[in-house]
Design a protein around this motif. Structure first.
Motif, PDB file in Angstrom:
ATOM      1  N   MET A   1       0.851  -1.155   0.000  1.00  0.00           N
ATOM      2  CA  MET A   1       0.000   0.000   0.000  1.00  0.00           C
ATOM      3  C   MET A   1       0.904   1.227   0.000  1.00  0.00           C
ATOM      4  O   MET A   1       1.928   1.252   0.688  1.00  0.00           O
ATOM      5  N   HIS A   2       0.547   2.227  -0.772  1.00  0.00           N
ATOM      6  CA  HIS A   2       1.310   3.468  -0.836  1.00  0.00           C
ATOM      7  C   HIS A   2       0.482   4.616  -0.264  1.00  0.00           C
ATOM      8  O   HIS A   2      -0.709   4.716  -0.537  1.00  0.00           O
ATOM      9  N   VAL A   3       1.128   5.463   0.514  1.00  0.00           N
ATOM     10  CA  VAL A   3       0.504   6.671   1.049  1.00  0.00           C
ATOM     11  C   VAL A   3       1.469   7.832   0.826  1.00  0.00           C
ATOM     12  O   VAL A   3       2.650   7.627   0.589  1.00  0.00           O
ATOM     13  N   SER A   4       0.959   9.041   0.911  1.00  0.00           N
ATOM     14  CA  SER A   4       1.822  10.201   0.689  1.00  0.00           C
ATOM     15  C   SER A   4       2.777  10.383   1.866  1.00  0.00           C
ATOM     16  O   SER A   4       2.535   9.911   2.979  1.00  0.00           O
ATOM     17  N   GLU A   5       3.865  11.094   1.605  1.00  0.00           N
ATOM     18  CA  GLU A   5       4.853  11.353   2.645  1.00  0.00           C
ATOM     19  C   GLU A   5       4.235  12.153   3.792  1.00  0.00           C
ATOM     20  O   GLU A   5       4.485  11.868   4.968  1.00  0.00           O
ATOM     21  N   SER A   6       3.394  13.127   3.472  1.00  0.00           N
ATOM     22  CA  SER A   6       2.756  13.923   4.530  1.00  0.00           C
ATOM     23  C   SER A   6       1.815  13.068   5.373  1.00  0.00           C
ATOM     24  O   SER A   6       1.690  13.282   6.580  1.00  0.00           O
ATOM     25  N   ASP A   7       1.161  12.077   4.764  1.00  0.00           N
ATOM     26  CA  ASP A   7       0.294  11.184   5.537  1.00  0.00           C
ATOM     27  C   ASP A   7       1.097  10.305   6.490  1.00  0.00           C
ATOM     28  O   ASP A   7       0.657  10.037   7.609  1.00  0.00           O
ATOM     29  N   ILE A   8       2.273   9.845   6.063  1.00  0.00           N
ATOM     30  CA  ILE A   8       3.133   9.062   6.967  1.00  0.00           C
ATOM     31  C   ILE A   8       3.548   9.922   8.156  1.00  0.00           C
ATOM     32  O   ILE A   8       3.542   9.464   9.297  1.00  0.00           O
ATOM     33  N   PHE A   9       3.898  11.191   7.919  1.00  0.00           N
ATOM     34  CA  PHE A   9       4.262  12.087   9.015  1.00  0.00           C
ATOM     35  C   PHE A   9       3.093  12.250   9.988  1.00  0.00           C
ATOM     36  O   PHE A   9       3.275  12.224  11.206  1.00  0.00           O
ATOM     37  N   PHE A  10       1.891  12.417   9.436  1.00  0.00           N
ATOM     38  CA  PHE A  10       0.692  12.581  10.267  1.00  0.00           C
ATOM     39  C   PHE A  10       0.418  11.324  11.096  1.00  0.00           C
ATOM     40  O   PHE A  10       0.179  11.399  12.300  1.00  0.00           O
ATOM     41  N   LEU A  11       0.478  10.158  10.446  1.00  0.00           N
ATOM     42  CA  LEU A  11       0.239   8.904  11.163  1.00  0.00           C
ATOM     43  C   LEU A  11       1.286   8.681  12.250  1.00  0.00           C
ATOM     44  O   LEU A  11       0.969   8.230  13.359  1.00  0.00           O
ATOM     45  N   ALA A  12       2.538   9.007  11.962  1.00  0.00           N
ATOM     46  CA  ALA A  12       3.605   8.837  12.950  1.00  0.00           C
ATOM     47  C   ALA A  12       3.397   9.758  14.152  1.00  0.00           C
ATOM     48  O   ALA A  12       3.651   9.369  15.294  1.00  0.00           O
TER      49      ALA A  12
ATOM     50  N   TYR B   1       4.028   2.051   2.430  1.00  0.00           N
ATOM     51  CA  TYR B   1       5.237   2.792   2.049  1.00  0.00           C
ATOM     52  C   TYR B   1       4.860   4.229   1.702  1.00  0.00           C
ATOM     53  O   TYR B   1       3.863   4.475   1.036  1.00  0.00           O
ATOM     54  N   ALA B   2       5.689   5.173   2.143  1.00  0.00           N
ATOM     55  CA  ALA B   2       5.487   6.575   1.786  1.00  0.00           C
ATOM     56  C   ALA B   2       5.996   6.814   0.378  1.00  0.00           C
ATOM     57  O   ALA B   2       7.079   6.368   0.006  1.00  0.00           O
ATOM     58  N   VAL B   3       5.217   7.528  -0.400  1.00  0.00           N
ATOM     59  CA  VAL B   3       5.598   7.923  -1.751  1.00  0.00           C
ATOM     60  C   VAL B   3       6.208   9.313  -1.646  1.00  0.00           C
ATOM     61  O   VAL B   3       5.578  10.239  -1.147  1.00  0.00           O
ATOM     62  N   ARG B   4       7.451   9.432  -2.121  1.00  0.00           N
ATOM     63  CA  ARG B   4       8.187  10.684  -1.988  1.00  0.00           C
ATOM     64  C   ARG B   4       8.716  11.146  -3.341  1.00  0.00           C
ATOM     65  O   ARG B   4       9.062  10.333  -4.178  1.00  0.00           O
ATOM     66  N   TYR B   5       8.814  12.483  -3.515  1.00  0.00           N
ATOM     67  CA  TYR B   5       9.452  13.013  -4.713  1.00  0.00           C
ATOM     68  C   TYR B   5      10.922  12.637  -4.698  1.00  0.00           C
ATOM     69  O   TYR B   5      11.594  12.759  -3.690  1.00  0.00           O
ATOM     70  N   ASN B   6      11.421  12.191  -5.830  1.00  0.00           N
ATOM     71  CA  ASN B   6      12.827  11.824  -5.962  1.00  0.00           C
ATOM     72  C   ASN B   6      13.467  12.784  -6.960  1.00  0.00           C
ATOM     73  O   ASN B   6      13.583  12.492  -8.137  1.00  0.00           O
TER      74      ASN B   6
ATOM     75  N   LEU C   1       4.192   2.082  13.120  1.00  0.00           N
ATOM     76  CA  LEU C   1       5.091   2.812  12.238  1.00  0.00           C
ATOM     77  C   LEU C   1       6.535   2.505  12.577  1.00  0.00           C
ATOM     78  O   LEU C   1       6.891   2.356  13.738  1.00  0.00           O
ATOM     79  N   SER C   2       7.346   2.418  11.555  1.00  0.00           N
ATOM     80  CA  SER C   2       8.769   2.162  11.719  1.00  0.00           C
ATOM     81  C   SER C   2       9.423   3.376  12.364  1.00  0.00           C
ATOM     82  O   SER C   2       9.026   4.519  12.105  1.00  0.00           O
ATOM     83  N   PRO C   3      10.456   3.163  13.179  1.00  0.00           N
ATOM     84  CA  PRO C   3      11.185   4.317  13.707  1.00  0.00           C
ATOM     85  C   PRO C   3      11.883   5.110  12.599  1.00  0.00           C
ATOM     86  O   PRO C   3      12.290   6.242  12.794  1.00  0.00           O
ATOM     87  N   TYR C   4      12.001   4.505  11.412  1.00  0.00           N
ATOM     88  CA  TYR C   4      12.641   5.164  10.264  1.00  0.00           C
ATOM     89  C   TYR C   4      11.628   5.701   9.254  1.00  0.00           C
ATOM     90  O   TYR C   4      11.980   6.033   8.132  1.00  0.00           O
ATOM     91  N   ALA C   5      10.359   5.778   9.640  1.00  0.00           N
ATOM     92  CA  ALA C   5       9.307   6.182   8.704  1.00  0.00           C
ATOM     93  C   ALA C   5       9.532   7.576   8.127  1.00  0.00           C
ATOM     94  O   ALA C   5       9.194   7.827   6.975  1.00  0.00           O
ATOM     95  N   LYS C   6      10.105   8.471   8.884  1.00  0.00           N
ATOM     96  CA  LYS C   6      10.313   9.844   8.402  1.00  0.00           C
ATOM     97  C   LYS C   6      11.583  10.000   7.575  1.00  0.00           C
ATOM     98  O   LYS C   6      11.796  11.026   6.956  1.00  0.00           O
ATOM     99  N   ASP C   7      12.428   8.972   7.565  1.00  0.00           N
ATOM    100  CA  ASP C   7      13.671   9.033   6.794  1.00  0.00           C
ATOM    101  C   ASP C   7      13.396   8.783   5.316  1.00  0.00           C
ATOM    102  O   ASP C   7      12.628   7.895   4.965  1.00  0.00           O
ATOM    103  N   ARG C   8      14.043   9.541   4.459  1.00  0.00           N
ATOM    104  CA  ARG C   8      13.871   9.347   3.018  1.00  0.00           C
ATOM    105  C   ARG C   8      14.623   8.129   2.510  1.00  0.00           C
ATOM    106  O   ARG C   8      14.215   7.482   1.576  1.00  0.00           O
ATOM    107  N   GLU C   9      15.740   7.831   3.117  1.00  0.00           N
ATOM    108  CA  GLU C   9      16.554   6.701   2.682  1.00  0.00           C
ATOM    109  C   GLU C   9      16.185   5.456   3.478  1.00  0.00           C
ATOM    110  O   GLU C   9      15.736   5.539   4.612  1.00  0.00           O
TER     111      GLU C   9
END
Length: 109
Positions: free
Chosen positions: A1-12, A69-74, A37-45
């Protein structure tokens, strides 16, 4: 499942380790799910090679889970130039977005 990066931040920030109940039609008892949530959820890498998921929905009765998984601009990807934007996830999947510039057609055109 994919969610936006801002949604991962909100859920965390607000819902990590929360339990949710769901009861569908024809199901006699509600199922309970844990959002972890993973402790690394906010990390891009990707920090944890064995568990790259940013979050998991876990069925508390069976232990089955669905990764999120968070979907992020690359922007550092070589194909992210001009009107093309590439989104990526820690699981290695990539999504391409095309930005269209809208041009209003007038009688002079």
């Amino acid at each position: 499942m994919h969610v936006s990066e801002s949604d991962i931040f909100f859920l965390a920030a607000y819902y990590n380790m929360s339990t949710f109940s769901f009861q569908g039609s024809g199901i006699p008892r509600a199922s309970r799910y844990l959002l972890e949530l993973s402790p690394y959820a906010k990390d891009r890498e990707q920090a944890d090679a064995l568990h790259p998921a940013d979050a998991r929905w876990i069925d508390t009765k069976t232990g089955l889970f669905m990764n999120a998984y968070a979907v992020r601009y690359n922007l550092s990807h070589p194909d992210s130039e001009g009107r093309l934007r590439l989104l990526s996830c820690k699981d290695g999947s990539e999504i391409v977005l095309w930005y269209l510039s809208l041009h209003r057609i007038t009688e002079e055109d």
